[in-house]
Scaffold this motif. Structure first.
Motif, PDB file in Angstrom:
ATOM      1  N   PRO A 169       0.816  -1.214   0.000  1.00 22.53           N
ATOM      2  CA  PRO A 169       0.000   0.000   0.000  1.00 22.53           C
ATOM      3  C   PRO A 169       0.852   1.267   0.000  1.00 22.53           C
ATOM      4  O   PRO A 169       1.972   1.288   0.508  1.00 22.53           O
ATOM      5  CB  PRO A 169      -0.790  -0.126   1.310  1.00 22.53           C
ATOM      6  CG  PRO A 169       0.134  -0.887   2.215  1.00 22.53           C
ATOM      7  CD  PRO A 169       0.859  -1.860   1.324  1.00 22.53           C
ATOM      8  N   MET A 170       0.307   2.327  -0.577  1.00 25.22           N
ATOM      9  CA  MET A 170       0.930   3.639  -0.465  1.00 25.22           C
ATOM     10  C   MET A 170       0.686   4.178   0.940  1.00 25.22           C
ATOM     11  O   MET A 170      -0.362   3.928   1.534  1.00 25.22           O
ATOM     12  CB  MET A 170       0.348   4.588  -1.513  1.00 25.22           C
ATOM     13  CG  MET A 170       0.682   4.212  -2.939  1.00 25.22           C
ATOM     14  SD  MET A 170      -0.186   5.234  -4.160  1.00 25.22           S
ATOM     15  CE  MET A 170      -1.829   4.510  -4.055  1.00 25.22           C
ATOM     16  N   ILE A 171       1.662   4.913   1.474  1.00 27.43           N
ATOM     17  CA  ILE A 171       1.570   5.441   2.831  1.00 27.43           C
ATOM     18  C   ILE A 171       1.312   6.945   2.767  1.00 27.43           C
ATOM     19  O   ILE A 171       2.198   7.713   2.361  1.00 27.43           O
ATOM     20  CB  ILE A 171       2.869   5.170   3.615  1.00 27.43           C
ATOM     21  CG1 ILE A 171       3.241   3.688   3.562  1.00 27.43           C
ATOM     22  CG2 ILE A 171       2.713   5.641   5.054  1.00 27.43           C
ATOM     23  CD1 ILE A 171       2.224   2.754   4.155  1.00 27.43           C
ATOM     24  N   PRO A 172       0.104   7.414   3.150  1.00 28.10           N
ATOM     25  CA  PRO A 172      -0.150   8.858   3.181  1.00 28.10           C
ATOM     26  C   PRO A 172       0.429   9.461   4.459  1.00 28.10           C
ATOM     27  O   PRO A 172       0.178   8.972   5.560  1.00 28.10           O
ATOM     28  CB  PRO A 172      -1.681   8.940   3.157  1.00 28.10           C
ATOM     29  CG  PRO A 172      -2.133   7.658   3.775  1.00 28.10           C
ATOM     30  CD  PRO A 172      -1.095   6.623   3.471  1.00 28.10           C
ATOM     31  N   SER A 173       1.206  10.533   4.304  1.00 22.50           N
ATOM     32  CA  SER A 173       1.797  11.179   5.473  1.00 22.50           C
ATOM     33  C   SER A 173       2.176  12.614   5.127  1.00 22.50           C
ATOM     34  O   SER A 173       2.848  12.859   4.111  1.00 22.50           O
ATOM     35  CB  SER A 173       3.052  10.412   5.938  1.00 22.50           C
ATOM     36  OG  SER A 173       3.678  11.061   7.030  1.00 22.50           O
ATOM     37  N   LEU A 210       2.418  11.051  -0.542  1.00 24.83           N
ATOM     38  CA  LEU A 210       2.314   9.596  -0.627  1.00 24.83           C
ATOM     39  C   LEU A 210       3.715   8.992  -0.692  1.00 24.83           C
ATOM     40  O   LEU A 210       4.565   9.463  -1.466  1.00 24.83           O
ATOM     41  CB  LEU A 210       1.515   9.184  -1.865  1.00 24.83           C
ATOM     42  CG  LEU A 210       0.030   9.565  -1.882  1.00 24.83           C
ATOM     43  CD1 LEU A 210      -0.580   9.217  -3.241  1.00 24.83           C
ATOM     44  CD2 LEU A 210      -0.728   8.861  -0.765  1.00 24.83           C
ATOM     45  N   PHE A 211       3.945   7.936   0.099  1.00 19.89           N
ATOM     46  CA  PHE A 211       5.257   7.302   0.168  1.00 19.89           C
ATOM     47  C   PHE A 211       5.123   5.788   0.024  1.00 19.89           C
ATOM     48  O   PHE A 211       4.032   5.223   0.153  1.00 19.89           O
ATOM     49  CB  PHE A 211       5.934   7.616   1.510  1.00 19.89           C
ATOM     50  CG  PHE A 211       6.152   9.074   1.770  1.00 19.89           C
ATOM     51  CD1 PHE A 211       7.320   9.700   1.348  1.00 19.89           C
ATOM     52  CD2 PHE A 211       5.185   9.825   2.428  1.00 19.89           C
ATOM     53  CE1 PHE A 211       7.525  11.051   1.588  1.00 19.89           C
ATOM     54  CE2 PHE A 211       5.385  11.176   2.683  1.00 19.89           C
ATOM     55  CZ  PHE A 211       6.558  11.783   2.256  1.00 19.89           C
ATOM     56  N   TRP A 212       6.266   5.134  -0.223  1.00 19.78           N
ATOM     57  CA  TRP A 212       6.340   3.675  -0.219  1.00 19.78           C
ATOM     58  C   TRP A 212       6.996   3.217   1.074  1.00 19.78           C
ATOM     59  O   TRP A 212       7.992   3.801   1.513  1.00 19.78           O
ATOM     60  CB  TRP A 212       7.169   3.166  -1.400  1.00 19.78           C
ATOM     61  CG  TRP A 212       6.611   3.457  -2.746  1.00 19.78           C
ATOM     62  CD1 TRP A 212       7.152   4.265  -3.699  1.00 19.78           C
ATOM     63  CD2 TRP A 212       5.407   2.940  -3.309  1.00 19.78           C
ATOM     64  NE1 TRP A 212       6.368   4.294  -4.815  1.00 19.78           N
ATOM     65  CE2 TRP A 212       5.280   3.483  -4.610  1.00 19.78           C
ATOM     66  CE3 TRP A 212       4.422   2.076  -2.842  1.00 19.78           C
ATOM     67  CZ2 TRP A 212       4.209   3.186  -5.445  1.00 19.78           C
ATOM     68  CZ3 TRP A 212       3.357   1.778  -3.679  1.00 19.78           C
ATOM     69  CH2 TRP A 212       3.258   2.325  -4.958  1.00 19.78           C
TER      70      TRP A 212
END
Length: 289
Positions: free
Chosen positions: A130-134, A138-140
C-alpha cells in the motif's frame, strides 16, 4: 481486410492459475487464427529448439473456410552467440533462483528451479504494497517490502534449498535516498504523489523539451525521475540534500540486502536521465539538474 496470424500458448503453474501468451501478425487481405495445443521448449548446452502442435483457421473476403489439423512445427536449433556463456554455467542441474515481483499495489516472491532441461516456477509468498499517506504526500514503505523479501527467503531456507541468484523487479521512476553510513533517509516518494504537478514545465526552463527528448527518447511524464528530483531540489528536500546515494527502488532493495550499490540499466531507462546512445546517465541533463 487483413491476414491475422495469432500464436498463443498457456499452461497451469498452480491448481488455480494459468499463464500464457498470444502474438499476432497482420498483413494481406484475409484472416487467420492459429491455436497452439502443445508447445515444447528444449534447452541443451549451446542449442535450443521449439516444437508446437495446433490448429489453423483461415477466412477471406469471398470464401470462408476452416483448415484444422495437427502438424509439428520444428523451429530448429539456434546457436547462442559466442559472447553469451553456456546456460549451464549459470544454471547447473537443480539450480534455484529467487525472484521478487513488486507492483504498485501488491508483491510476491517466486522460486524458480532448473533441472538442466526445464525451468519450473512456484509462488512462495504474496503480500500487499500500500501507499503510505503522510504529511500531505504519498510514500512507499520500503522497509516493509524489505521485510517481505526476507520472509520469502526464510521460507525457501526452511525447505533446505540453496539459492544461486536473486532478481528484483519493480515499477520504474521512484527512488530512495541513503546516507554515507548506508542508512535509509526517509521513505521514498510515490510516483502518484501530486507534488510533481507541472514539474516538466519547470525543468524545461533549464533545458528545452526538445533537447531532453533528443537525449533520452522517452515519453514526458511529471513523475519521471528527472522531474521528481528537480521538484525535490526546488522544494528543499532534506533527504536529498544529505543523500550520499540515490538508488532506484529495485537497486535500493538490492543495496539493503547486499550492501552493493548498483544502477541497473533497464530501470534507469525509465528515469528520463539515461542516454540510450551512450548507454549511461546523460551528463548534460545531470548538470542542468
Amino acid at each position: 481486410s487483413r491476414l491475422e496470424l495469432a500464436y498463443g500458448y498457456s499452461r497451469s503453474i498452480m491448481d488455480w492459475i494459468r499463464i500464457g501468451a498470444r502474438v499476432k501478425l497482420l498483413a494481406g487481405a484475409v484472416r487467420a487464427d492459429v491455436l497452439i495445443d502443445d508447445l515444447n521448449l528444449k534447452m541443451d548446452g549451446q542449442e535450443w529448439a521449439v516444437t508446437a502442435h495446433g490448429n489453423a483457421e483461415v477466412s477471406g473476403p469471398v470464401k470462408v473456410g476452416t483448415v484444422k489439423g495437427t502438424k509439428e512445427i520444428d523451429l530448429g536449433s539456434i546457436e547462442i552467440p559466442e559472447d553469451i556463456e553456456d546456460i549451464n554455467e549459470y544454471a547447473s542441474e537443480s539450480s534455484v533462483g529467487f525472484a521478487v515481483d513488486l507492483g504498485a499495489t501488491s508483491g510476491r516472491t517466486i522460486l524458480a528451479t532448473y533441472d538442466g532441461h526445464r525451468v519450473s516456477m512456484r509462488e512462495i509468498t504474496r503480500f500487499e504494497n500500500p501507499m503510505i499517506p503522510s504529511g500531505g504526500h504519498l510514500f512507499w514503505d520500503i522497509a516493509a517490502l524489505y521485510n517481505e523479501i526476507l520472509r520469502g527467503l526464510k521460507a525457501v531456507a526452511d525447505e533446505g534449498l540453496e539459492i544461486k541468484s536473486i532478481g528484483i523487479d519493480t515499477w520504474g521512476c521512484d527512488f530512495a535516498f541513503f546516507g554515507k553510513d548506508g542508512q535509509l533517509l526517509g521513505l521514498p516518494y510515490c510516483y502518484r504523489d501530486q507534488h510533481t504537478a507541472g514539474s516538466r514545465e519547470a525543468f524545461f526552463k533549464k533545458m528545452s523539451a526538445e533537447k531532453v527528448y533528443k537525449r533520452t527518447g522517452i515519453q514526458f511524464m511529471d513523475f519521471n525521475s528527472l522531474f521528481q528530483l528537480d521538484t525535490l531540489k526546488r522544494n528543499g528536500c532534506q533527504a536529498l540534500e544529505h543523500a550520499d546515494k540515490v538508488l532506484f527502488i529495485p537497486d535500493a532493495l538490492i543495496y539493503m540486502l547486499t550492501g552493493k550499490a548498483i544502477c541497473e540499466y533497464t530501470v534507469a531507462s525509465t528515469s528520463q536521465m539515461l542516454n540510450p546512445v551512450t548507454g549511461d546517465l546523460d551528463s548534460e541533463i545531470l548538470s542542468a539538474l
